[in-house]
Scaffold this active site. Structure first.
Site, PDB file in Angstrom:
ATOM      1  N   SER A  61      46.538  37.226  25.298  1.00  0.00           N
ATOM      2  CA  SER A  61      47.115  36.084  24.594  1.00  0.00           C
ATOM      3  C   SER A  61      48.474  36.475  24.027  1.00  0.00           C
ATOM      4  CB  SER A  61      46.189  35.647  23.456  1.00  0.00           C
ATOM      5  OG  SER A  61      44.908  35.311  23.931  1.00  0.00           O
ATOM      6  N   ASP A  71      39.775  30.784  21.350  1.00  0.00           N
ATOM      7  CA  ASP A  71      40.378  31.798  22.216  1.00  0.00           C
ATOM      8  C   ASP A  71      39.410  32.298  23.286  1.00  0.00           C
ATOM      9  OD1 ASP A  71      42.653  33.354  22.887  1.00  0.00           O
ATOM     10  OD2 ASP A  71      41.818  35.100  21.873  1.00  0.00           O
ATOM     11  N   GLN A 101      48.170  27.468  23.972  1.00  0.00           N
ATOM     12  CA  GLN A 101      48.341  28.922  24.035  1.00  0.00           C
ATOM     13  C   GLN A 101      49.074  29.306  25.309  1.00  0.00           C
ATOM     14  OE1 GLN A 101      45.283  32.274  25.134  1.00  0.00           O
ATOM     15  NE2 GLN A 101      45.131  31.985  22.912  1.00  0.00           N
TER      16      GLN A 101
END
Length: 312
Positions: free
Chosen positions: A254, A230, A304
């Site tokens: 996110s 991430d 993502q």
């Protein structure tokens, strides 16, 4: 549970670093002590059979880092699965911003235990409300068809500047001096450098590894990779539009996160993280990432979607 983790559960502002921790030229802590603290953060307190509790570092920004809650949730799921079953995929949603000053409770639902596969669902809760949900599938390792895309041809990590050399005083100017347990080396221009060159190809490549030595625990290595995944994934979207956090009026978060683990790997050895963005629209951007081991094996794939708003 480690002593550091027990102390953190009693005092969410704990997990302080020793005074002799290594620091780069910008004063940012790194190395084995910082990595050991990340391992302690992932060593959750078991409250009941299917309930775990985790904390955040004292110097966390205003909301919990997405990679942290994903890694902790995967640890909670893995603690309820037999050791011979290894995680092969996870799918997660970020529901609410997490408060780093409050412990996070992870509630595990033992969805299914089959002959070859095990499925778990985890909900992360703060103040009685879900902030994150994760579904993960585990499998007994089997032989089968085997192929993979080749690794891109890139310079070796030793040939690239360190994080401290690349970042200069940028993070300090932003007031971001929190310790870094992951060693990151940019292959492509860092987004704050690419920004000055205008719009670039929607791609970001970095070498990364845990900055120290990890124990031989397969689940821990996967959780460290989930944490690290991430960190730079949305860079591939930002470079395509010549903007960057803090330098431009960009708001982002996110929204979801998915990972597939193809082959065993060690997170304390160099992994190439090759990220690209196929699309951005409607205030959202999609990014994909591929983790390659140093010998060229494709070990994991990441997807993502992030919220990205560029304001006037």
């Amino acid at each position: 549970m480690t002593e550091a983790a027990r102390a953190a559960a009693a005092d969410p502002g704990g997990l302080d670093l020793p005074g002799d921790v290594p620091r780069d030229a910008n004063g940012i802590a790194h190395g084995q002590p910082v990595l050991d603290r990340l391992v302690s953060l992932l060593d959750l307190e078991r409250v009941e059979e299917n309930i775990f509790r985790g904390v955040s570092p004292a110097e966390s920004p205003v909301r919990v880092f997405g990679g942290q809650v994903a890694g902790q949730a995967l640890v909670a799921a893995g603690r309820t699965v037999p050791a011979e079953r290894h995680v092969h995929s996870l799918h997660a949603y970020f529901i609410r911003p997490g408060d780093p000053s409050v412990p996070i409770v992870y509630e595990v639902d033992r969805t299914r235990d089959g002959r070859s596969f095990t499925t778990r669902r985890v909900v992360a809760v703060q103040r009685g409300k879900p902030i994150f949900s994760l579904s993960a599938s585990f499998q007994v390792r089997e032989d089968g068809l085997d192929h993979a895309e080749p690794m891109p041809d890139v310079p070796a990590p030793e040939e690239l500047p360190t994080w401290g050399e690349q970042v200069g005083d940028l993070m300090a100017r932003f007031g971001r001096t929190e310790p870094r347990p992951i060693d990151v080396r940019y292959v492509t221009d860092p987004p704050w450098v690419a920004r000055d060159k205008g719009k670039q190809e929607a791609r970001s490549q970095v070498w990364m590894r845990a900055d120290g030595v990890l124990p031989a625990d397969d689940l821990l290595h996967v959780c460290i990779a989930a944490f690290a995944s991430d960190m730079t994934l949305l860079d591939s979207i930002l470079v395509a539009h010549g903007v960057y956090w803090g330098l431009d009026n960009v708001n982002g978060a996110s929204l979801d996160h998915a990972m597939w683990f193809h082959r065993p790997f060690r997170a304390d050895e160099w992994l190439l993280y090759d990220c690209a963005s196929p699309s951005a629209s409607g205030g959202r951007g999609l990014a994909t990432g591929r983790f390659f081991s140093r010998d060229g094996q494709l070990v994991a794939t990441v997807v993502q979607e992030g919220l990205l708003r560029v304001l006037d």
